[in-house]
Design a protein around this motif. Structure first.
Motif, PDB file in Angstrom:
ATOM      1  N   VAL A  21      32.602  78.812  56.090  1.00  0.00           N
ATOM      2  CA  VAL A  21      31.848  80.217  56.411  1.00  0.00           C
ATOM      3  C   VAL A  21      31.766  81.095  55.093  1.00  0.00           C
ATOM      4  CG1 VAL A  21      32.328  82.043  57.707  1.00  0.00           C
ATOM      5  CG2 VAL A  21      32.922  80.095  58.728  1.00  0.00           C
ATOM      6  N   ALA A  22      33.063  81.138  54.531  1.00  0.00           N
ATOM      7  CA  ALA A  22      33.189  82.187  53.429  1.00  0.00           C
ATOM      8  C   ALA A  22      34.440  81.702  52.446  1.00  0.00           C
ATOM      9  CB  ALA A  22      33.156  83.475  53.549  1.00  0.00           C
ATOM     10  N   ALA A  23      34.222  81.958  51.269  1.00  0.00           N
ATOM     11  CA  ALA A  23      35.339  82.077  50.441  1.00  0.00           C
ATOM     12  C   ALA A  23      35.469  83.271  49.312  1.00  0.00           C
ATOM     13  CB  ALA A  23      35.333  80.750  49.552  1.00  0.00           C
ATOM     14  N   ILE A  24      36.773  83.376  48.971  1.00  0.00           N
ATOM     15  CA  ILE A  24      36.956  84.783  48.180  1.00  0.00           C
ATOM     16  C   ILE A  24      37.945  84.040  46.905  1.00  0.00           C
ATOM     17  CG2 ILE A  24      38.591  85.533  49.519  1.00  0.00           C
ATOM     18  CD1 ILE A  24      37.812  88.327  48.512  1.00  0.00           C
ATOM     19  N   MET A  25      37.535  84.459  45.838  1.00  0.00           N
ATOM     20  CA  MET A  25      38.107  84.110  44.649  1.00  0.00           C
ATOM     21  C   MET A  25      39.668  84.857  44.294  1.00  0.00           C
ATOM     22  SD  MET A  25      36.184  81.815  43.945  1.00  0.00           S
ATOM     23  CE  MET A  25      34.544  81.311  44.705  1.00  0.00           C
TER      24      MET A  25
ATOM     25  N   SER B 158      40.812  86.645  42.381  1.00  0.00           N
ATOM     26  CA  SER B 158      40.681  88.241  42.000  1.00  0.00           C
ATOM     27  C   SER B 158      39.284  88.569  41.603  1.00  0.00           C
ATOM     28  CB  SER B 158      41.898  88.630  41.230  1.00  0.00           C
ATOM     29  OG  SER B 158      41.670  87.880  39.713  1.00  0.00           O
ATOM     30  N   GLY B 159      39.116  89.825  41.365  1.00  0.00           N
ATOM     31  CA  GLY B 159      37.883  90.106  40.761  1.00  0.00           C
ATOM     32  C   GLY B 159      36.821  90.437  41.812  1.00  0.00           C
ATOM     33  N   GLY B 160      36.936  89.923  43.043  1.00  0.00           N
ATOM     34  CA  GLY B 160      35.944  90.151  44.152  1.00  0.00           C
ATOM     35  C   GLY B 160      34.975  89.175  44.178  1.00  0.00           C
ATOM     36  N   SER B 161      34.673  87.772  43.478  1.00  0.00           N
ATOM     37  CA  SER B 161      33.787  86.882  43.602  1.00  0.00           C
ATOM     38  C   SER B 161      33.643  86.163  44.941  1.00  0.00           C
ATOM     39  CB  SER B 161      34.147  86.019  42.457  1.00  0.00           C
ATOM     40  OG  SER B 161      33.829  86.634  41.177  1.00  0.00           O
ATOM     41  N   LYS B 162      32.727  86.191  45.541  1.00  0.00           N
ATOM     42  CA  LYS B 162      32.625  85.803  46.960  1.00  0.00           C
ATOM     43  C   LYS B 162      31.748  84.544  47.073  1.00  0.00           C
ATOM     44  CE  LYS B 162      34.097  90.111  48.818  1.00  0.00           C
ATOM     45  NZ  LYS B 162      33.534  91.475  49.371  1.00  0.00           N
ATOM     46  N   SER B 163      31.781  83.817  48.164  1.00  0.00           N
ATOM     47  CA  SER B 163      30.853  82.667  48.628  1.00  0.00           C
ATOM     48  C   SER B 163      30.757  82.779  49.726  1.00  0.00           C
ATOM     49  CB  SER B 163      31.329  81.471  47.717  1.00  0.00           C
ATOM     50  OG  SER B 163      30.158  80.423  48.133  1.00  0.00           O
ATOM     51  N   TYR B 164      29.306  82.440  50.441  1.00  0.00           N
ATOM     52  CA  TYR B 164      29.116  82.536  51.826  1.00  0.00           C
ATOM     53  C   TYR B 164      28.300  81.360  52.069  1.00  0.00           C
ATOM     54  CZ  TYR B 164      30.546  87.298  51.924  1.00  0.00           C
ATOM     55  OH  TYR B 164      31.239  88.384  51.646  1.00  0.00           O
ATOM     56  N   ALA B 165      28.316  80.720  53.330  1.00  0.00           N
ATOM     57  CA  ALA B 165      27.108  79.779  53.810  1.00  0.00           C
ATOM     58  C   ALA B 165      26.019  80.597  53.966  1.00  0.00           C
ATOM     59  CB  ALA B 165      27.746  79.255  55.178  1.00  0.00           C
ATOM     60  N   ASP B 166      24.841  79.892  53.525  1.00  0.00           N
ATOM     61  CA  ASP B 166      23.718  80.577  53.378  1.00  0.00           C
ATOM     62  C   ASP B 166      23.329  81.183  54.884  1.00  0.00           C
ATOM     63  OD1 ASP B 166      22.213  78.419  50.958  1.00  0.00           O
ATOM     64  OD2 ASP B 166      23.402  80.253  50.637  1.00  0.00           O
ATOM     65  N   SER B 167      23.501  80.486  55.774  1.00  0.00           N
ATOM     66  CA  SER B 167      23.290  80.971  57.065  1.00  0.00           C
ATOM     67  C   SER B 167      23.793  82.212  57.506  1.00  0.00           C
ATOM     68  CB  SER B 167      23.180  79.885  58.212  1.00  0.00           C
ATOM     69  OG  SER B 167      24.844  79.425  58.309  1.00  0.00           O
TER      70      SER B 167
END
Length: 127
Positions: free
Chosen positions: A48-52, A54-63
């Protein structure tokens, strides 16, 4: 060892919103990559999603990009998943996950990258 406890799931109508929380144990929460996965009946667990750390870097499933937002509060040892414009196909058990290892951005969506998992919280979206 890290223990993760999800909360905030429930029943919501299509188009509604929910905010999931994941509370983590330990003093080193800020050192963990945190992620959310979900598993619908009869389906494999998906990213679904991930967050690093620190620093606010995020990743999401494209959909899901644009509807879901992940955030964290390291002072509270908590990660959140804000879910908006929910659809029936979002119905699933949502799991919080954590990992202390440095991970390449290319593998944060891989469930095998995470060492710690919560028990999950049910999200049901009705038509």
């Amino acid at each position: 060892q890290v223990q993760l406890v999800e909360s905030g799931g429930g029943l919501v109508q299509a188009g509604g919103s929910l905010r999931l929380s994941c509370a983590a144990s330990g003093r080193t929460f800020s050192s963990y990559l945190m992620g959310w996965f979900r598993q619908a009946p009869g389906k494999e667990r998906e990213f679904v999603a991930a967050i690093m750390r620190s620093g606010g870097s995020k990743s999401y499933a494209d959909s899901l990009k644009g509807r879901f937002t992940i955030s964290r509060d390291n002072a509270k040892n908590t990660v959140y998943l804000q879910m908006n414009s929910l659809k029936p196909e979002d119905t699933a058990v949502y799991y919080c996950a954590a990992d202390a290892k440095p991970l390449h951005p290319s593998v944060v969506a891989d469930r095998t990258s995470y060492d710690y998992w919560g028990q999950g919280t049910q999200v049901t979206v009705s038509s």
